[in-house]
Design a protein around this motif. Structure first.
Motif, mmCIF file in Angstrom:
data_model
loop_
_atom_site.group_PDB
_atom_site.id
_atom_site.type_symbol
_atom_site.label_atom_id
_atom_site.label_comp_id
_atom_site.label_asym_id
_atom_site.label_seq_id
_atom_site.Cartn_x
_atom_site.Cartn_y
_atom_site.Cartn_z
ATOM 1 N N TYR A 216 6.402 -2.007 2.059
ATOM 2 C CA TYR A 216 5.704 -0.943 2.641
ATOM 3 C C TYR A 216 7.386 -0.078 3.544
ATOM 4 C CZ TYR A 216 4.909 -4.319 6.109
ATOM 5 O OH TYR A 216 4.752 -5.188 6.760
ATOM 6 N N PHE B 206 -4.459 1.685 2.662
ATOM 7 C CA PHE B 206 -5.213 1.732 0.765
ATOM 8 C C PHE B 206 -6.002 0.486 0.876
ATOM 9 C CE2 PHE B 206 -2.039 -1.847 1.108
ATOM 10 C CZ PHE B 206 -2.471 -2.576 -0.055
ATOM 11 N N THR C 63 -6.509 4.348 -3.782
ATOM 12 C CA THR C 63 -6.609 5.538 -2.753
ATOM 13 C C THR C 63 -5.233 5.870 -2.131
ATOM 14 O OG1 THR C 63 -6.975 3.592 -0.754
ATOM 15 C CG2 THR C 63 -9.273 4.474 -1.981
ATOM 16 N N LYS C 64 -5.058 6.929 -2.035
ATOM 17 C CA LYS C 64 -3.996 7.819 -1.865
ATOM 18 C C LYS C 64 -4.166 8.745 -0.514
ATOM 19 C CE LYS C 64 -2.547 7.936 -7.091
ATOM 20 N NZ LYS C 64 -4.058 6.962 -7.308
ATOM 21 N N THR C 65 -3.899 7.789 0.350
ATOM 22 C CA THR C 65 -4.109 8.734 1.894
ATOM 23 C C THR C 65 -3.165 9.257 2.181
ATOM 24 O OG1 THR C 65 -5.229 6.176 2.764
ATOM 25 C CG2 THR C 65 -4.507 8.352 5.023
ATOM 26 N N ILE D 288 0.702 1.983 6.795
ATOM 27 C CA ILE D 288 0.273 1.948 5.639
ATOM 28 C C ILE D 288 -1.051 1.979 5.474
ATOM 29 C CG2 ILE D 288 1.754 1.307 3.639
ATOM 30 C CD1 ILE D 288 0.911 -1.377 3.842
ATOM 31 N N PHE E 89 0.055 7.341 1.461
ATOM 32 C CA PHE E 89 0.171 5.874 0.540
ATOM 33 C C PHE E 89 1.880 5.467 0.357
ATOM 34 C CE2 PHE E 89 0.462 6.222 -4.135
ATOM 35 C CZ PHE E 89 -0.487 5.208 -4.385
#
Length: 422
Positions: A149, A155, A172-174, A153, A178
């Motif tokens: 990272y 996810f 998941t794509k925050t 982050i 992300f």
């Protein structure tokens, strides 16, 4: 005395193999090894031995029980590089900032009712679909193995779809976070219904305590890390600390200093012994007809029909098909040319547990007045299961075999019809 001793030795050797094993590996940790300074391209391998020897090369996976990583730019790559019947090898490498500690709990299985899919060190995190071999492996879980990272982050990994031949893992794509996740690695572990008891996803935003969890017999407990919400303001710290009794498990899951690292994990009980045994289909009933066909040349040598699905095979070749678990009994319609001077030998799997007379066997001599034979078998199964079949059609042979994923992978002939000379 000599013979008895010899037999005892043989029995000991025959029973020496193990089929499931588990353990803790704590070798990638600065606290236990001052030379473990995992940053700026550092790499190391470690070999972990099982408690005994497996009969075949097992499948191996692991879950994290202790993680400490520095703030970004941070990344570690972790993978299993080899597996043998006696040991497996782990390799770790670190990107820039330091990975202080990794403690893993590993599991090894020589059993086809569990299937391990490794997706190590995925450099472009995204949803991904994997092929699976066992059509009856319809449940499973995901466990993080590695990550990199460049900032905060957030996810979560999960199984979004599972079919008879594939499993899909979604992430998941925050928004705004992300893009900071540059690498992710994980295991997907799938199995038959009995393989896992999943107590559900636990989301920890602060100090987490599991409470008392009753121990499940013939199962091992695993904490499967599935997601992180790491703010990148302090080190990432997660550690499992157990307080077990003879009948219960309980653990705390979180930091030992400074702030908590919010995360999501599942509590999984993994079977190390199975009561569900998968066996080939058994022919419990069969009807036979013989007749005269005047124009035999217009008919195929073999005609095979799976009645419920209306699948028909008449052309020479090799075929594979999956029979849905709802189809029971399985009905077949088999028609065979029986030309003058030939004979037909037919065998149908009758009894998996029998020592003798395991098949329904028939032999018919062919002559002009009886030149066409029909077999109409019915096949049953002990419990609903998907049945993976292989069909071989040749000029004088029709063979149907079934692929079985049980403790071992086997292939059993359930139908064999031969056209022979009298």
């Amino acid at each position: 005395m000599g013979i008895s001793l010899y037999l005892m030795v043989i029995l000991k050797i025959a029973s020496a193999y193990i089929y499931a094993d588990t353990g803790i590996f704590n070798g990638f940790a600065t606290a236990t090894d001052s030379t473990f300074i995992c940053n700026f391209g550092f790499s190391r391998t470690a070999t972990i031995s099982y408690s005994d020897q497996f009969e075949k090369i097992p499948q191996v996976f692991f879950v994290h029980e202790y993680l400490e990583s520095e703030m970004a730019d941070m990344g570690f790559r972790l993978s299993i590089t080899s597996i043998t019947q006696t040991q497996f090898t782990l390799e770790i490498s670190c990107n820039k900032q330091r990975q202080y500690t990794l403690r893993i709990r590993w599991f090894a299985f020589d059993d086809q009712r569990i299937e391990v899919i490794s997706n190590f060190n995925m450099d472009v995190p995204d949803d991904k679909t994997f092929s699976i071999k066992n059509p009856n492996a319809q449940t499973g879980f995901v466990a993080v193995t590695s990550m990199r990272y460049l900032g905060s982050i957030d996810f979560l990994l999960s199984i979004s779809q599972i079919k008879t031949n594939s499993v899909t893992v979604s992430i998941t794509k925050t928004a705004g976070k992300f893009a900071n996740l540059k690498q992710i690695g994980y295991f997907v572990v799938v199995g038959v219904e009995e393989a896992f008891i999943n107590l559900g996803l636990k989301t920890a935003t602060g100090a987490f305590s599991s409470g008392t969890i009753p121990i499940q017999s013939n199962r091992w407990f695993a904490i499967a890390l599935q997601g992180l919400a790491f703010a990148n303001t302090k080190n990432l710290r997660i550690r499992a600390t157990y307080s077990n009794t003879a009948t219960t498990i309980s653990y705390t899951w979180g930091t030992w200093v400074e702030i908590e690292t919010p995360n999501s994990h599942s509590q999984i009980w993994i079977a190390n012994q199975f009561t569900t045994v998968f066996k080939p289909l058994e022919c419990f009933s069969i009807r036979i007809s013989r007749k005269q066909v005047l124009d035999l040349l217009t008919l195929p040598t073999f005609y095979l029909e799976l009645v419920q699905t209306n699948q028909i095979y008449t052309t020479y070749g090799n075929y594979e098909l999956l029979v849905d678990k709802t189809i029971t009994p399985l009905k077949m319609n088999l028609q065979i040319k029986c030309e003058n001077g030939m004979k037909v030998q037919a065998d149908f799997n009758k009894c998996n547990a029998c020592n003798t007379k395991k098949t329904h066997s028939f032999t018919y001599n062919c002559f002009n007045q009886m030149n066409y034979i029909g077999f109409f078998p019915l096949f049953s199964q002990a419990f609903p299961q998907y049945n993976s079949l292989k069909i071989k059609l040749q000029s004088s042979l029709l063979e149907i075999s079934q692929v079985i994923y049980d403790q071992s992978l086997t292939e059993t002939t359930i139908v064999k019809i031969q056209i022979l000379n009298q």
